[in-house]
Write an enzyme that holds these catalytic residues in place. Sequence first.
Site, mmCIF file in Angstrom:
data_model
loop_
_atom_site.group_PDB
_atom_site.id
_atom_site.type_symbol
_atom_site.label_atom_id
_atom_site.label_comp_id
_atom_site.label_asym_id
_atom_site.label_seq_id
_atom_site.Cartn_x
_atom_site.Cartn_y
_atom_site.Cartn_z
ATOM 1 N N SER A 1 106.564 -50.719 36.351
ATOM 2 C CA SER A 1 106.593 -49.275 36.643
ATOM 3 C C SER A 1 107.992 -48.672 36.685
ATOM 4 O O SER A 1 108.118 -47.447 36.716
ATOM 5 C CB SER A 1 105.915 -48.996 37.976
ATOM 6 O OG SER A 1 104.537 -48.912 37.778
ATOM 7 N N LYS B 1 108.759 -46.083 34.207
ATOM 8 C CA LYS B 1 108.136 -44.747 34.220
ATOM 9 C C LYS B 1 109.132 -43.579 34.258
ATOM 10 O O LYS B 1 108.982 -42.630 33.484
ATOM 11 C CB LYS B 1 107.126 -44.652 35.372
ATOM 12 C CG LYS B 1 105.886 -45.531 35.141
ATOM 13 C CD LYS B 1 104.981 -45.561 36.368
ATOM 14 C CE LYS B 1 103.760 -46.438 36.137
ATOM 15 N NZ LYS B 1 102.936 -46.607 37.357
ATOM 16 N N TYR C 1 101.776 -48.162 26.241
ATOM 17 C CA TYR C 1 102.194 -48.131 27.648
ATOM 18 C C TYR C 1 102.373 -49.557 28.182
ATOM 19 O O TYR C 1 103.315 -49.840 28.932
ATOM 20 C CB TYR C 1 101.150 -47.356 28.463
ATOM 21 C CG TYR C 1 101.290 -47.546 29.947
ATOM 22 C CD1 TYR C 1 102.306 -46.921 30.659
ATOM 23 C CD2 TYR C 1 100.408 -48.378 30.650
ATOM 24 C CE1 TYR C 1 102.452 -47.120 32.029
ATOM 25 C CE2 TYR C 1 100.538 -48.573 32.017
ATOM 26 C CZ TYR C 1 101.560 -47.949 32.700
ATOM 27 O OH TYR C 1 101.707 -48.149 34.048
ATOM 28 N N TYR D 1 105.574 -45.467 45.180
ATOM 29 C CA TYR D 1 104.125 -45.526 45.382
ATOM 30 C C TYR D 1 103.765 -44.606 46.545
ATOM 31 O O TYR D 1 104.317 -43.520 46.667
ATOM 32 C CB TYR D 1 103.660 -46.977 45.599
ATOM 33 C CG TYR D 1 104.021 -47.873 44.445
ATOM 34 C CD1 TYR D 1 103.500 -47.646 43.184
ATOM 35 C CD2 TYR D 1 104.891 -48.935 44.597
ATOM 36 C CE1 TYR D 1 103.827 -48.459 42.107
ATOM 37 C CE2 TYR D 1 105.218 -49.764 43.534
ATOM 38 C CZ TYR D 1 104.688 -49.507 42.287
ATOM 39 O OH TYR D 1 105.027 -50.306 41.238
ATOM 40 N N VAL E 1 105.816 -53.538 40.070
ATOM 41 C CA VAL E 1 105.074 -54.667 40.646
ATOM 42 C C VAL E 1 105.688 -56.031 40.353
ATOM 43 O O VAL E 1 105.282 -57.024 40.951
ATOM 44 C CB VAL E 1 103.594 -54.697 40.199
ATOM 45 C CG1 VAL E 1 102.784 -53.645 40.898
ATOM 46 C CG2 VAL E 1 103.450 -54.616 38.700
HETATM 47 N N1 GLU Z 1 101.895 -52.361 34.160
HETATM 48 C C1 GLU Z 1 101.493 -52.056 35.459
HETATM 49 C C2 GLU Z 1 100.166 -51.327 35.443
HETATM 50 O O1 GLU Z 1 100.039 -50.324 34.786
HETATM 51 C C3 GLU Z 1 102.560 -51.293 36.120
HETATM 52 C C4 GLU Z 1 102.302 -51.299 37.531
HETATM 53 C C5 GLU Z 1 103.494 -51.116 38.396
HETATM 54 O O2 GLU Z 1 104.560 -51.684 38.225
HETATM 55 O O3 GLU Z 1 103.275 -50.362 39.339
HETATM 56 O O4 GLU Z 1 99.249 -51.745 36.072
#
Ligand code: GLU
Length: 420
Positions: free
Chosen positions: A64, A67, A190, A242, A260
């Site tokens: 993430s 992002k 993605y 988060y 994560v």
């Molecule tokens: N690739 C993960 C997902 O989309 C990213 C999650 C993350 O790092 O929060 O589930």
Amino acid sequence: MKSPIPDYLDEMLENERPDEAGELAGYIQELASADPDQLGAALATLDGEIYCAGDTDIEFSIQSISKPFAYALALADRGVDQVLDKVDVEPSGEAFNEISLDKDGRPLNPMINAGAITTHSLIGLPGCTAEDRVERMVEGLSAFAGRRLAVDEGVYRSELDDAHRNLAIAHMLRSYDVLTEDPRAVVDGYTRQCSLMVTVHDLAMMAATLANQGVNPVTGERAVPVAVIRQVLSVMSTCGMYDAAGDWTTQVGIPAKSGVSGGVIGALPGQMGIATFSPRLDNHGNSVRGVALFERFSSDMGLHLMEVPAAARSVLREHAPSGTETVRIFDLQGSIRFAGAERVVREIVRTDIAEDRVALDLTAVHSLDDVARRMLLEVARRLSIEGKEVFLVDPDTVIPDPDPGTDGSLAVVSRRDELH
Ligand code: GLU
């Protein structure tokens, strides 16, 4: 002599090392088998210095943390309005993979998966192929890092095999026409984005590029236009951690993003980029030791964005008339914004200036924002209307185009001794 900063970082890591709380992310096979004890941290300054400690060369998937960078690319490629049309900027207070959309089907922000999947679809020029979009994404994130990043096929495959939830989100976004193309291709891209491999050194550099208004401090390459940075940092500060964004903002106060796989980045505008890596996660999905390290860094180094020293006080150095001089010189210094310029303007207005000539010496000024520039030029204009001959001593051209409408009575010189 050895710099104390790496020693400080080592000491911080050793303080946190015994903390074995938290769990590895279990839902992606490749992450579930990571070494839970890995621990690293890096600080990157905006003039290209980087300090690292611990496991700084170990590669892990960016997840993430991609992002905000993907968001920056989408903003750069499509413009703020088009992106805002599709993805809002409100904190959700929910888990990252919650299927939460507003009443028009718009994801709440680009840091939750629904928003990030949509954001991925907005990278590249309208109508580009899925492959071109992935290439633009890799090339764009690489510009932030200052080296070519690569997708780990193992992480990508293992994540795609279990991407049921992200596919469900994408199909729902498609049903609302928020996504306008094949949801499977977008989730594929993605997932590749999440599977880019980085080190904590790369992440600190990427964060420093955000903190440096979009220019990589080492390569000097501009990754995105300056206009998108404020949007990205704002969203990071409200939605980056988060559903723990409120705690983070009060305790740490640095625009941030976690992932994560155990990484956390912080981008402190105008100062530096910070990254930590430690795979065990708390119940919000944030790295346990990463959060603890950031709390220490913020309090030890005074990094909280709401704790800003009074910038105005130090801007004006002196302006005493110096005996035989026929010119009154106001000596300015540092980085001048509204509050600093107000201080200077107030001092000039209140001073009874006997001399016919007035100079603003900007030799020790290293930056001046637009409002400060306009205020100083306006005061220069008013001085000249009062019959003063006005000079700017500006050897580094911090005011590139001084045109205050003074009918030629504002002169720019590059050395102070040219005044005599
Ligand atoms: N690739 C993960 C997902 O989309 C990213 C999650 C993350 O790092 O929060 O589930």
